[in-house]
Write an enzyme that holds these catalytic residues in place. Structure first.
Site, PDB file in Angstrom:
ATOM      1  N   GLY A 131      37.121  41.837  42.901  1.00 47.94           N
ATOM      2  CA  GLY A 131      37.370  42.266  41.335  1.00 47.94           C
ATOM      3  C   GLY A 131      36.546  42.640  40.913  1.00 47.94           C
ATOM      4  N   ASN A 132      36.953  43.408  39.598  1.00 47.11           N
ATOM      5  CA  ASN A 132      35.896  44.407  38.839  1.00 47.11           C
ATOM      6  C   ASN A 132      36.412  44.589  37.053  1.00 47.11           C
ATOM      7  OD1 ASN A 132      38.576  46.039  39.089  1.00 47.11           O
ATOM      8  ND2 ASN A 132      38.083  45.754  41.626  1.00 47.11           N
ATOM      9  N   SER A 176      30.794  49.905  42.872  1.00 44.10           N
ATOM     10  CA  SER A 176      31.166  49.571  44.478  1.00 44.10           C
ATOM     11  C   SER A 176      30.916  48.639  45.139  1.00 44.10           C
ATOM     12  CB  SER A 176      31.954  51.579  45.054  1.00 44.10           C
ATOM     13  OG  SER A 176      33.004  50.555  46.148  1.00 44.10           O
ATOM     14  N   GLY A 177      30.936  47.623  45.991  1.00 45.21           N
ATOM     15  CA  GLY A 177      30.694  46.653  46.472  1.00 45.21           C
ATOM     16  C   GLY A 177      29.657  45.959  46.239  1.00 45.21           C
ATOM     17  N   SER A 211      35.590  51.384  43.435  1.00 43.59           N
ATOM     18  CA  SER A 211      36.949  51.750  44.534  1.00 43.59           C
ATOM     19  C   SER A 211      38.476  51.515  43.344  1.00 43.59           C
ATOM     20  CB  SER A 211      37.334  51.450  45.523  1.00 43.59           C
ATOM     21  OG  SER A 211      37.780  49.840  45.573  1.00 43.59           O
ATOM     22  N   ASP A 212      38.715  51.118  42.604  1.00 42.12           N
ATOM     23  CA  ASP A 212      39.906  51.052  41.715  1.00 42.12           C
ATOM     24  C   ASP A 212      39.885  51.779  40.380  1.00 42.12           C
ATOM     25  OD1 ASP A 212      41.000  48.676  43.392  1.00 42.12           O
ATOM     26  OD2 ASP A 212      40.193  47.633  42.575  1.00 42.12           O
ATOM     27  N   HIS A 227      40.499  43.292  37.231  1.00 41.22           N
ATOM     28  CA  HIS A 227      41.568  42.656  38.532  1.00 41.22           C
ATOM     29  C   HIS A 227      40.999  41.798  38.892  1.00 41.22           C
ATOM     30  CE1 HIS A 227      43.728  43.363  41.838  1.00 41.22           C
ATOM     31  NE2 HIS A 227      42.589  44.262  41.963  1.00 41.22           N
ATOM     32  N   HIS A 270      41.894  38.868  42.677  1.00 35.68           N
ATOM     33  CA  HIS A 270      42.344  38.643  43.653  1.00 35.68           C
ATOM     34  C   HIS A 270      42.530  37.204  43.146  1.00 35.68           C
ATOM     35  CE1 HIS A 270      42.406  42.236  46.800  1.00 35.68           C
ATOM     36  NE2 HIS A 270      42.266  42.786  45.220  1.00 35.68           N
ATOM     37  N   ASP A 319      51.599  30.585  24.881  1.00 35.22           N
ATOM     38  CA  ASP A 319      50.384  30.917  23.891  1.00 35.22           C
ATOM     39  C   ASP A 319      49.834  32.605  24.591  1.00 35.22           C
ATOM     40  OD1 ASP A 319      50.588  28.463  22.218  1.00 35.22           O
ATOM     41  OD2 ASP A 319      48.639  27.715  23.194  1.00 35.22           O
ATOM     42  N   HIS A 361      49.945  42.683  46.075  1.00 31.50           N
ATOM     43  CA  HIS A 361      48.173  42.640  46.335  1.00 31.50           C
ATOM     44  C   HIS A 361      47.573  42.142  45.133  1.00 31.50           C
ATOM     45  CE1 HIS A 361      45.267  45.794  44.460  1.00 31.50           C
ATOM     46  NE2 HIS A 361      44.425  44.377  44.797  1.00 31.50           N
ATOM     47  N   TYR A 378      47.711  29.637  14.077  1.00 29.16           N
ATOM     48  CA  TYR A 378      45.855  29.428  15.251  1.00 29.16           C
ATOM     49  C   TYR A 378      45.071  30.421  14.858  1.00 29.16           C
ATOM     50  CZ  TYR A 378      44.220  27.665  19.496  1.00 29.16           C
ATOM     51  OH  TYR A 378      43.698  26.882  20.654  1.00 29.16           O
TER      52      TYR A 378
END
Ligand SMILES: [Zn+2]
Length: 234
Positions: free
Chosen positions: A28-29, A45-46, A75-76, A95, A97, A120, A169, A227
């Protein structure tokens, strides 16, 4: 100072991905753009979330050059850059998963708008992108992932399409800054989980009716929103 604060906010948003259970390992990032300086800050990255500090956050110019930080950016990175270039109202991108949203992405099914929690968040089903073609995967894969995202959003704006599921993905979520994108990613995962459970109870469940859908979306978004608490400008 301004850069340090940007890196700090992006660091916090990345840690929040873990706090909210949206990421496993390093999948994730989160990033945030500074439009005035034409840079974005993004996760390295990583690097594991346990070891990461705000010094590890990398600052990249919108043309893709690293301008601050000693780590390699996520990497994204190129996918995030395409989103900032193509979506003028994008301020933050997340991003993940995350399990339920990714399950819909893998099934290549949109997330139907079954109830007010979803209404909403967005006025329509959460769309799934088309699959990338072989030449797009073999070529500039990360950049092409950005292009199918903006192709799916199709100029509708990030409040109408706050999230897209990339086919096979996972979700990319866009907000007005990194914290906003993070909150939207948390909401998306919950909406996906509820939709999955709804389909389990009734595989033929129907989307919510138009009146209730419009009522809930306009309560939180747009000129007649009421709201929450009024801000000074309103
Ligand atoms: Zn991914």
């Amino acid at each position: 100072m301004r850069r340090r604060e940007l890196r700090r906010r992006v660091f916090e948003a990345n840690l929040d991905l873990v706090r909210h259970g949206l990421v496993t390992l390093t999948w994730g990032n989160a990033s945030e753009v500074d439009r005035e300086e034409a840079v974005m800050a993004i996760k390295p990255s990583g690097v594991s979330y346990d070891e990461m500090t705000d010094d590890d956050i990398v600052v990249v110019s919108l043309d893709g050059t690293v301008v601050e930080g000693s780590r390699r950016p996520s990497s994204d990175t190129l996918t995030h850059l395409v989103l900032y270039r193509d979506l003028p109202d994008a301020g933050g991108v997340v991003h993940t998963h995350s399990t339920f949203a990714t399950a819909f992405a893998q099934a290549r099914r949109e997330i139907p708008l079954f109830g007010t929690t979803h209404a909403d968040f967005a006025p329509d089903a959460v769309p799934v992108s088309r699959a990338l073609r072989a030449d797009e995967i073999e070529g500039d894969y990360e950049e092409n992932t950005g292009h199918v995202l903006t192709e799916t959003i199709a100029g509708r704006g990030i409040d109408v399409v706050p999230a897209v599921l990339v086919a096979n993905h996972g979700p990319f979520v866009v907000g007005h800054d990194a914290a906003d994108a993070l909150e939207r990613a948390v909401t998306l995962e919950q909406v996906a989980k509820m939709a999955w459970l709804t389909l389990g109870l009734d595989p033929r469940a129907q989307p919510v009716g138009e009146t209730l859908r419009a009522k809930h979306f306009s309560r939180k978004h747009g000129p007649d929103a009421y709201y929450g608490q009024p801000t000074l400008e309103r």
